[in-house]
Write a protein that holds these residues in place. Sequence first.
Motif, PDB file in Angstrom:
ATOM      1  N   LEU A  38      35.641  34.489 -42.581  1.00  0.00           N
ATOM      2  CA  LEU A  38      35.074  35.830 -42.747  1.00  0.00           C
ATOM      3  C   LEU A  38      34.451  35.988 -44.132  1.00  0.00           C
ATOM      4  CD1 LEU A  38      34.636  38.729 -41.759  1.00  0.00           C
ATOM      5  CD2 LEU A  38      36.969  39.269 -42.528  1.00  0.00           C
ATOM      6  N   TYR A  39      35.135  35.532 -45.137  1.00  0.00           N
ATOM      7  CA  TYR A  39      34.628  35.616 -46.514  1.00  0.00           C
ATOM      8  C   TYR A  39      33.349  34.792 -46.674  1.00  0.00           C
ATOM      9  CZ  TYR A  39      34.782  35.070 -51.650  1.00  0.00           C
ATOM     10  OH  TYR A  39      34.491  35.059 -52.998  1.00  0.00           O
ATOM     11  N   CYS A  69      43.706  34.808 -52.607  1.00  0.00           N
ATOM     12  CA  CYS A  69      43.108  36.066 -53.065  1.00  0.00           C
ATOM     13  C   CYS A  69      42.432  35.880 -54.420  1.00  0.00           C
ATOM     14  CB  CYS A  69      44.180  37.147 -53.127  1.00  0.00           C
ATOM     15  SG  CYS A  69      43.643  38.693 -53.890  1.00  0.00           S
ATOM     16  N   LEU A  70      43.095  35.196 -55.340  1.00  0.00           N
ATOM     17  CA  LEU A  70      42.535  35.006 -56.682  1.00  0.00           C
ATOM     18  C   LEU A  70      41.268  34.162 -56.642  1.00  0.00           C
ATOM     19  CD1 LEU A  70      45.822  34.445 -58.724  1.00  0.00           C
ATOM     20  CD2 LEU A  70      44.313  36.428 -58.810  1.00  0.00           C
ATOM     21  N   PHE A  71      41.256  33.122 -55.823  1.00  0.00           N
ATOM     22  CA  PHE A  71      40.043  32.319 -55.701  1.00  0.00           C
ATOM     23  C   PHE A  71      38.879  33.173 -55.208  1.00  0.00           C
ATOM     24  CE2 PHE A  71      42.393  28.206 -55.845  1.00  0.00           C
ATOM     25  CZ  PHE A  71      41.531  27.539 -56.694  1.00  0.00           C
ATOM     26  N   MET A  72      39.155  34.036 -54.251  1.00  0.00           N
ATOM     27  CA  MET A  72      38.088  34.870 -53.705  1.00  0.00           C
ATOM     28  C   MET A  72      37.582  35.882 -54.727  1.00  0.00           C
ATOM     29  SD  MET A  72      39.155  35.539 -49.745  1.00  0.00           S
ATOM     30  CE  MET A  72      39.162  34.188 -48.562  1.00  0.00           C
ATOM     31  N   LEU A  98      34.705  44.447 -67.038  1.00  0.00           N
ATOM     32  CA  LEU A  98      34.239  44.549 -65.655  1.00  0.00           C
ATOM     33  C   LEU A  98      34.991  45.593 -64.846  1.00  0.00           C
ATOM     34  CD1 LEU A  98      33.781  40.770 -64.683  1.00  0.00           C
ATOM     35  CD2 LEU A  98      32.081  42.368 -65.578  1.00  0.00           C
ATOM     36  N   ILE A  99      36.041  46.167 -65.405  1.00  0.00           N
ATOM     37  CA  ILE A  99      36.860  47.095 -64.635  1.00  0.00           C
ATOM     38  C   ILE A  99      36.072  48.328 -64.206  1.00  0.00           C
ATOM     39  CG2 ILE A  99      37.723  48.231 -66.737  1.00  0.00           C
ATOM     40  CD1 ILE A  99      40.362  48.671 -65.242  1.00  0.00           C
ATOM     41  N   ARG A 100      35.108  48.759 -65.034  1.00  0.00           N
ATOM     42  CA  ARG A 100      34.313  49.946 -64.679  1.00  0.00           C
ATOM     43  C   ARG A 100      33.336  49.645 -63.547  1.00  0.00           C
ATOM     44  NH1 ARG A 100      30.829  51.045 -67.892  1.00  0.00           N
ATOM     45  NH2 ARG A 100      30.883  49.258 -69.308  1.00  0.00           N
ATOM     46  N   LEU A 101      32.830  48.415 -63.509  1.00  0.00           N
ATOM     47  CA  LEU A 101      31.809  48.060 -62.526  1.00  0.00           C
ATOM     48  C   LEU A 101      32.401  47.442 -61.262  1.00  0.00           C
ATOM     49  CD1 LEU A 101      29.338  46.442 -65.082  1.00  0.00           C
ATOM     50  CD2 LEU A 101      29.154  48.709 -64.057  1.00  0.00           C
ATOM     51  N   MET A 102      33.578  46.865 -61.366  1.00  0.00           N
ATOM     52  CA  MET A 102      34.208  46.179 -60.232  1.00  0.00           C
ATOM     53  C   MET A 102      35.670  46.601 -60.105  1.00  0.00           C
ATOM     54  SD  MET A 102      32.574  42.394 -61.085  1.00  0.00           S
ATOM     55  CE  MET A 102      33.018  41.652 -59.510  1.00  0.00           C
ATOM     56  N   PRO A 103      35.933  47.868 -59.853  1.00  0.00           N
ATOM     57  CA  PRO A 103      37.325  48.358 -59.828  1.00  0.00           C
ATOM     58  C   PRO A 103      38.153  47.773 -58.692  1.00  0.00           C
ATOM     59  CG  PRO A 103      35.822  50.056 -59.068  1.00  0.00           C
ATOM     60  CD  PRO A 103      34.965  48.957 -59.601  1.00  0.00           C
ATOM     61  N   LEU A 104      37.551  47.571 -57.538  1.00  0.00           N
ATOM     62  CA  LEU A 104      38.309  47.021 -56.411  1.00  0.00           C
ATOM     63  C   LEU A 104      38.672  45.555 -56.656  1.00  0.00           C
ATOM     64  CD1 LEU A 104      36.371  48.626 -53.403  1.00  0.00           C
ATOM     65  CD2 LEU A 104      38.530  49.376 -54.446  1.00  0.00           C
ATOM     66  N   MET A 154      33.074  40.858 -48.357  1.00  0.00           N
ATOM     67  CA  MET A 154      33.777  39.941 -49.250  1.00  0.00           C
ATOM     68  C   MET A 154      35.095  40.528 -49.728  1.00  0.00           C
ATOM     69  SD  MET A 154      30.584  38.396 -51.459  1.00  0.00           S
ATOM     70  CE  MET A 154      31.573  37.186 -52.338  1.00  0.00           C
ATOM     71  N   LEU A 155      35.224  41.852 -49.694  1.00  0.00           N
ATOM     72  CA  LEU A 155      36.464  42.487 -50.142  1.00  0.00           C
ATOM     73  C   LEU A 155      37.503  42.577 -49.031  1.00  0.00           C
ATOM     74  CD1 LEU A 155      34.996  45.393 -52.302  1.00  0.00           C
ATOM     75  CD2 LEU A 155      36.231  43.398 -53.142  1.00  0.00           C
ATOM     76  N   LEU A 156      37.046  42.719 -47.783  1.00  0.00           N
ATOM     77  CA  LEU A 156      37.987  42.881 -46.673  1.00  0.00           C
ATOM     78  C   LEU A 156      38.965  41.718 -46.544  1.00  0.00           C
ATOM     79  CD1 LEU A 156      38.934  44.510 -44.224  1.00  0.00           C
ATOM     80  CD2 LEU A 156      37.151  43.381 -42.859  1.00  0.00           C
ATOM     81  N   PRO A 157      38.520  40.445 -46.624  1.00  0.00           N
ATOM     82  CA  PRO A 157      39.504  39.350 -46.530  1.00  0.00           C
ATOM     83  C   PRO A 157      40.571  39.407 -47.615  1.00  0.00           C
ATOM     84  CG  PRO A 157      37.266  38.508 -46.267  1.00  0.00           C
ATOM     85  CD  PRO A 157      37.143  39.932 -46.704  1.00  0.00           C
TER      86      PRO A 157
END
Length: 485
Positions: free
Chosen positions: A96-97, A355-358, A378-384, A476-479
């Motif tokens: 899926l990823y 999870c970390l690799f992804m 990157l926390i502001r731009l990629m919070p998830l 890419m986030l769902l997996p």
Amino acid sequence: MSFVHLIIFIPFVAALLIPFFYKYLSRIHTGWFVLPIPAVLFVRLAAEVPLVAQGEIFMHTMPWIPSLDINLAVCLDGLSLLFSLLILGIGTLVVLYSIFYLDKEHEALGNFYLYLLIFMGAMLGLVFSDHLMLLYAFWELTSVSSFLLIAYWYQRKKSRAGALKALFITIFGGLSMLAGFILLSSGMGTYSIREIIGSGKEVTLLPQFFPAMLLILLGAFTKSAQFPFHIWLPDAMEAPTPISAYLHSATMVKAGIYLVARLTPIFGGTMPWFWLVSLVGLVTLFWGSFSAVKQTDLKAMLAFSTVSQLGMIMCLLGLGSAALAEPLNIMSSLYPAAMLTAIFHLVNHSTFKGCLFMVVGIIDHNTGTRDIRKLGGLIRLMPLSFTMMMIGSFSMAGLPPFSGFLSKELFFTSVLHIARLDIFRLETWGVLFPVVAWVASIFTFVYCMILVFQTFLGKYQPQKLEREAYESSWGMLLPLWCWLF
């Protein structure tokens, strides 16, 4: 043909069909045709969990080379079921990823999914095999298919070099393992793993017992990147992230772990097996964590952390094997504690490391770099992505309330317990286990914090990035969310 044989063969049949899907249905991403295969097989195997949990064991045999007494003998028990569910469950999420990670306009997707399905089938065959020669055949097939996957971007010199290094080391270990299998089966008069296990202590009386054990362990150590054979795994990180997540956090590197766990009832309880497995694992745990702290590439850091975590699992398997020695009543609680901790942490490692690799793949995909010296803020731009990196890293560091905390505490309990025993000269050298484990845990905590804070906090440096950072798509986030929850 049993359903276990079908589960092994279906990925190979699907691999043969991939070129036709890729050629005639090129408008649709090939991954969508591959995705149902591991998902359906996972559901089918999950239906067997209640029966296997009650102690049911499914044995099936098909003739293959009768003249050499080589059959397609498979066994579905608790250990093989656990590994097969990991192979298929994580394989589903990786596929899926990859659908959203790999661009169908610029990547040779037919080759990618062909190699991936061959590898998946080989791993399933490996964990289900009850025949030593069948296990070896699938073992080497995993080496060949992983070579093809690592060298997927064959235009890159580093990808080719990493694939060759992995192939040479694992094939060398596999040939050593084959020699050990031949020695073991010639002495016992059977190739069946379950029959050899059922023979009890008779196997320890064989004159070829010790050389067979050494050769088999050599194969397991090379496959699971144990020190000093770990050098192939960091170079294998040149493969695309979905491949790294699948091969080097959940499947291929676990093959050696599976072999040691499967053969512990045969060789366990002897001093050479105990010291070789536990000491090699302990050294690997320390060296991997120490090396990870020095890395500046996020994927390289995860590669060495994988080496370290595999060392921890291997060490636990060695510690648990001591309980098979006499007198058993001294260590009756150690075997289930250490062995179950090893399996528990194996599952934990598969989830948080995948999870970390992804997440690292998302960072590389969306910023153009994995160099922590160029990242930050990157926390502001990629919070998830930050949330998933934090959960995975904190679990790997063994912080509460994450599952990694439980397995780390159980590991410390095991090494403290083993240090107090008076067998295998542990009254002298047993103190090494808790001391080295404590030092390695400090390095583990350090590199886990680097992964989170140096990547996502601090100052954002857009001038050092190849592209403006942005949060990834849901695909890419769902997996990642499925992986952890």
